[in-house]
Design a protein around this motif. Structure first.
Motif, PDB file in Angstrom:
ATOM      1  N   PRO A   1       3.975   3.811   5.844  1.00 52.89           N
ATOM      2  CA  PRO A   1       3.719   2.558   5.096  1.00 52.89           C
ATOM      3  C   PRO A   1       4.714   1.582   5.539  1.00 52.89           C
ATOM      4  O   PRO A   1       4.448   0.287   5.499  1.00 52.89           O
ATOM      5  CB  PRO A   1       3.767   2.904   3.739  1.00 52.89           C
ATOM      6  N   GLU A   2       6.140   1.992   6.037  1.00 56.49           N
ATOM      7  CA  GLU A   2       7.205   1.107   6.215  1.00 56.49           C
ATOM      8  C   GLU A   2       6.844   0.447   7.498  1.00 56.49           C
ATOM      9  O   GLU A   2       7.059  -0.818   7.497  1.00 56.49           O
ATOM     10  CB  GLU A   2       8.554   1.795   6.268  1.00 56.49           C
ATOM     11  N   VAL A   3       6.049   0.697   8.288  1.00 55.60           N
ATOM     12  CA  VAL A   3       5.806   0.066   9.431  1.00 55.60           C
ATOM     13  C   VAL A   3       4.456  -1.017   9.120  1.00 55.60           C
ATOM     14  O   VAL A   3       4.947  -2.301   9.556  1.00 55.60           O
ATOM     15  CB  VAL A   3       4.984   0.773  10.577  1.00 55.60           C
ATOM     16  N   ARG A   4       3.673  -0.795   8.357  1.00 60.16           N
ATOM     17  CA  ARG A   4       2.716  -1.702   7.867  1.00 60.16           C
ATOM     18  C   ARG A   4       3.258  -2.600   7.084  1.00 60.16           C
ATOM     19  O   ARG A   4       3.064  -4.223   7.056  1.00 60.16           O
ATOM     20  CB  ARG A   4       1.694  -1.143   7.023  1.00 60.16           C
ATOM     21  N   GLU A   5       4.306  -2.393   6.219  1.00 60.61           N
ATOM     22  CA  GLU A   5       4.882  -3.146   5.244  1.00 60.61           C
ATOM     23  C   GLU A   5       5.643  -4.299   5.989  1.00 60.61           C
ATOM     24  O   GLU A   5       5.807  -5.559   5.723  1.00 60.61           O
ATOM     25  CB  GLU A   5       5.956  -2.513   4.082  1.00 60.61           C
ATOM     26  N   ALA A   6       6.392  -3.814   7.139  1.00 59.02           N
ATOM     27  CA  ALA A   6       7.293  -4.771   7.784  1.00 59.02           C
ATOM     28  C   ALA A   6       6.466  -5.721   8.534  1.00 59.02           C
ATOM     29  O   ALA A   6       6.871  -6.921   8.470  1.00 59.02           O
ATOM     30  CB  ALA A   6       8.055  -3.844   9.059  1.00 59.02           C
TER      31      ALA A   6
ATOM     32  N   ARG B   1       8.731  -2.122  16.877  1.00 64.43           N
ATOM     33  CA  ARG B   1       9.864  -2.803  16.413  1.00 64.43           C
ATOM     34  C   ARG B   1      10.209  -4.048  16.953  1.00 64.43           C
ATOM     35  O   ARG B   1      10.415  -5.152  16.235  1.00 64.43           O
ATOM     36  CB  ARG B   1      11.208  -1.821  16.390  1.00 64.43           C
TER      37      ARG B   1
END
Length: 238
Positions: free
Chosen positions: A159-164, A121
């Motif tokens: 996928p939210e980590v990759r997208e961020a 993060r």
């Protein structure tokens, strides 16, 4: 032992989990006071590390909260932050980790240093860039060390980590490999190197040591949620 060719005026160290007095599951050199270990054991472990590495003073421990806040040493009181910077001799920057990526910085003249706690993060939101912003030296004169952290074969994310990360730079896709359905294996060290490179820092020494697979030597929160913390330190000698 981790080596890094720093200027003569810079001292650095990376601890592991060996040589302390903490009992299982914090065995044995746990440096974190926030993990329900015996506080007296942690204080003794911190004393041992300071003595073993011949630090000029007690490290300035931070209350790490996965933020992008950077503080400049010396501190007048403890505070929440995830990186520290100093140009004062005798001030020891330190970050604790147990899978997150520690990043140490110094300039080639040996007059400025910093330590960064880069979880995904904080890394994604700019903790490296914020820390570099404290340096007087231009980015091309800054050296970086990436310490032990969870490796690309163990760090499964959604996928939210990759997208961020890709929202910041499409090149971040190179650091994610498809794994189980809807999951990716992420390379935290590679993501940090991308951020450092983008900021102009190219003198980077990567240890590429995986805390998860080397959990007998380094603490790994993902391997054992009840565990200790090791630490990465950097300081100016004079």
């Amino acid at each position: 032992m981790i080596t890094w060719a720093v200027p003569d005026n810079v001292g650095f160290a990376v601890s592991n989990r060996e040589g302390g007095v903490s009992l299982p599951p914090f065995d044995s050199l746990n440096l974190g006071l926030h993990v329900d270990d015996n506080p007296e054991a942690v204080r003794e472990n911190r004393r041992r590390v300071q003595h073993h590495f011949a630090m000029p003073a007690a490290p300035s421990w931070l209350d790490q909260v996965h933020s992008t806040k950077v503080v400049q040493l010396p501190l007048t009181a403890s505070c929440q932050a995830d990186a520290s910077y100093t140009r004062c001799a005798g001030q020891v920057c330190v970050v604790m980790t147990a899978d997150c990526l520690p990043v140490l910085l110094c300039n080639r003249q040996g007059t400025e240093v910093a330590a960064i706690h880069a979880g995904w993060r904080g890394l994604c939101q700019g903790i490296i860039e914020n820390t570099l912003g404290h340096f007087s030296a231009p980015a091309e004169e800054i050296m970086a060390l990436t310490g032990p952290a969870i490796g690309p074969t163990a760090f499964e994310v959604g996928p939210e980590v990759r997208e961020a990360f890709m929202a910041y730079s499409p090149a971040a896709a190179q650091a994610f490999i498809p794994a189980a359905p809807g999951k990716y294996m992420a390379n935290l060290e590679q993501l940090a190197v991308q951020r450092l490179n983008h900021a102009g820092v190219t003198d980077i020494h990567c240890t590429s040591l995986c805390t998860y697979t080397l959990s007998d030597k380094y603490f790994s929160y993902r391997k054992s949620p009840v565990t200790g913390r090791f630490a990465s330190f950097i300081w100016l000698k004079s």
